[in-house]
Design an enzyme around this catalytic site. Structure first.
Site, short mmCIF file in Angstrom:
data_model
loop_
_atom_site.label_atom_id
_atom_site.label_comp_id
_atom_site.label_asym_id
_atom_site.label_seq_id
_atom_site.Cartn_x
_atom_site.Cartn_y
_atom_site.Cartn_z
N GLN A 1 0.83 -1.21 0.00
CA GLN A 1 0.00 0.00 0.00
C GLN A 1 0.86 1.26 0.00
O GLN A 1 0.35 2.36 0.16
CB GLN A 1 -0.91 0.00 1.24
N HIS B 1 -0.83 0.21 5.68
CA HIS B 1 -1.46 1.04 6.72
C HIS B 1 -0.64 2.30 7.02
O HIS B 1 -0.15 2.49 8.12
CB HIS B 1 -1.65 0.23 8.01
N GLU C 1 -14.78 2.44 10.18
CA GLU C 1 -15.38 3.45 11.05
C GLU C 1 -15.41 4.84 10.41
O GLU C 1 -14.52 5.18 9.64
CB GLU C 1 -14.59 3.56 12.37
N TYR D 1 -9.40 6.66 20.17
CA TYR D 1 -10.45 6.02 19.36
C TYR D 1 -10.44 4.49 19.48
O TYR D 1 -11.17 3.82 18.76
CB TYR D 1 -10.39 6.54 17.91
N TYR E 1 -7.81 -10.67 9.98
CA TYR E 1 -7.94 -11.37 8.70
C TYR E 1 -7.80 -12.89 8.86
O TYR E 1 -8.27 -13.65 8.02
CB TYR E 1 -6.90 -10.86 7.70
#
Lengths: 150, 364
Positions: B81, B145, B237, B247, B258
């Site tokens: 990513q 991430h 979210e 949070y 996963y």
């Protein structure tokens, strides 16, 4: 043959259950460390949930992964045992440990270094998982030794 | 508990009423064969900057894609990513031509990498005066991430989402690192002295909020910071982010790992914030924009969240802290990586993948 197959399946089940136990405990121990109210009841509930979900709803069914790893490792162990005289218990124990370790180490290579089994991220986690592989392999090897003796 | 029940009920109700729209619109392809288009910054209705994850900054000038990528981009790690991710214009862009880029930058030796943010001046065909204004610490071995989205607060400070790095999820709960945080800095990289943990020797002073996972969208609307983040399997979210707030990730979550494992059996705890909406199963939220245009009057003042799974845009109407309506739009384009509003009221979409497109949605 029937007994051998049964013991093979049993060793895969033992390994899978132990890997899931380690995954469950590593997550819950961390939650305890940050003050989350983890009780014995939550432990059992989480463990049984994981037994189902890690085999049925995860990205890869854990039991299939363990079975593939064990079948390859046990096959190699069997070939080696043709030439090297060692106790089957020890040979298959080593094969079980290598199989689990290979799963933990090789999976990240397929997922950009991501550890899909979170319990295997640390060296301690990897060692515990390898130990569980060793126990499962020892069970299978010992059952073969016992079968031969009778 | 009552708050949690309310959220569950509202999620159920909004899910039940999530339906395909009846608004007339058409797609206009602005650019195609793009290499993983990722972040969009609209300069004006005919000029759009966008990033390609593989490391190119591209520009649509006067409605046409310039075939030459903009030169001067720093080295990025294009893996997983990681790559050239976020882009935002300076609030004074029209006069200072300053842009901000976020990307995964390889460390020396390239065994580790980190989230980096630079600011630079855009000139004809290139960027220059490049300054690093933020580097997440510590570096990571993973290529996942990053967060890497940005938004300006009304006071001119810059918010940067910094993801948990996947393997380092527990770090999101600790303040001695940048994993799973929203960062607040001044536009020159200095740290505002009114940051919530500024002066706390056990905390990194750039931290503004914590307990996040992989925040892929952040917008500021009338001083309210909306932030969306990928959950694991389930548990995506939408949060209203506020300074110093926790949070919850990964101590509380609505998702599973996963592998199928329970990351946490808890979904709430005192001192940890609840999302104003969550999605189970996941929609994989990506970009986010707040639509104030008038081209589609029925959509004015809605939050648009692009989603990768199954591939659509969620239009959310929000009253107070409650999502009162969810509508599924543009679900015939595949995975959508980013969504942006154009000053002319059209909506710009980036489709995901190695043959991605930039698409303008206008009225018929």
């Amino acid at each position: 043959m029937m007994v051998k197959s049964f013991n093979l399946v049993l060793s895969i089940l033992i390994a899978t259950s132990l890997v899931i136990l380690q995954e469950t405990l590593s997550n819950l121990f961390w939650l305890i460390s940050v003050g989350m109210p983890v009780s014995i009841g939550i432990f059992f509930l989480t463990y049984f949930e994981n037994l189902i979900s890690m085999n049925l709803s995860g990205a890869i069914p854990l039991i299939a992964l363990v079975a593939i790893g064990f079948l390859i490792a046990y096959s190699v162990a069997r070939i080696i045992l043709i030439w090297i005289r060692v106790s089957r218990s020890y040979a298959y124990a080593l094969a079980g440990a290598v199989a689990i370790l290979a799963i933990v180490l090789l999976m990240p290579l397929a997922f950009y270094n991501l550890d899909i089994l979170a319990g295997g991220r640390s060296t301690l986690g990897k060692s515990i998982l390898a130990l569980f592989g060793l126990i499962s392999g020892y069970f299978f090897g010992a059952s073969l030794d016992k079968q031969r003796a009778t | 508990m009552i708050k949690k029940i309310n959220i569950i009920l509202l999620s159920l109700i909004t899910s039940l009423f999530a339906f395909a729209n009846n608004t007339d619109y058409k797609y206009q392809t602005l650019a195609e064969n793009l290499s993983h288009p990722w972040g969009i910054a609209v300069i004006d209705k005919d000029n759009i900057l966008f990033t390609e994850l593989s490391g190119q900054l591209r520009i649509i000038e006067n409605g046409v894609l310039n075939p030459e990528p903009i030169k001067g981009i720093p080295e990025v790690l294009f893996a997983g990513q990681g790559g050239l991710s976020g882009i935002i214009l300076d609030p004074e862009f029209n006069s200072n031509k300053t842009i901000y880029l976020s990307f995964s930058s390889p460390d020396v030796g390239k065994k580790t990498n980190t989230l980096e943010v630079v600011r630079a001046k855009l000139s004809s065909g290139s960027i220059d005066q490049i300054e690093t204004i933020f580097k997440a610490s510590p570096s990571r071995r993973t290529a996942a991430h990053y967060g890497a989205k940005m938004a300006f607060l009304d006071d001119g400070t810059l918010l940067i989402t910094s993801g948990d790095g996947f393997n380092y999820r527990e770090s999101a709960q600790y303040l001695d690192n940048h994993y799973g945080k929203i960062i607040r800095i001044n536009s020159d990289g200095s740290i505002p002295s009114d940051n919530p943990f500024f002066g706390n020797k056990d905390a990194m002073p750039e931290i503004w909020s914590y307990g996040h996972r992989n925040q892929q969208g952040i917008v500021v609307v009338d001083g309210i910071v909306y932030e969306n983040e990928h959950g694991p399997m389930g548990g995506d979210e939408l949060n209203i982010a506020e300074p110093s707030k926790n949070y919850g990730w990964p101590a509380i979550t609505y998702g599973k790992d996963y592998s199928g494992a329970t990351i946490s059996p808890f979904t709430e705890k005192e001192g940890m914030e609840q999302p104003i909406k969550y999605w189970v199963p996941s929609i994989a939220p990506s970009g986010m924009t707040y639509y104030t245009g008038s081209l589609f009057p029925e959509w004015t003042n809605s939050l648009f969240i692009s989603a990768l799974v199954p591939g659509d845009v969620r239009r959310l109407e929000i009253s107070g802290n409650i999502v009162s309506k969810e509508e599924i739009l543009f679900n015939d384009l595949g995975r959508i990586r980013d969504v942006a509003s154009s000053p002319d009221g059209s909506i710009i979409l980036a489709t995901d993948g190695q043959n991605g497109k930039l698409i303008r949605v206008t009225n018929k």
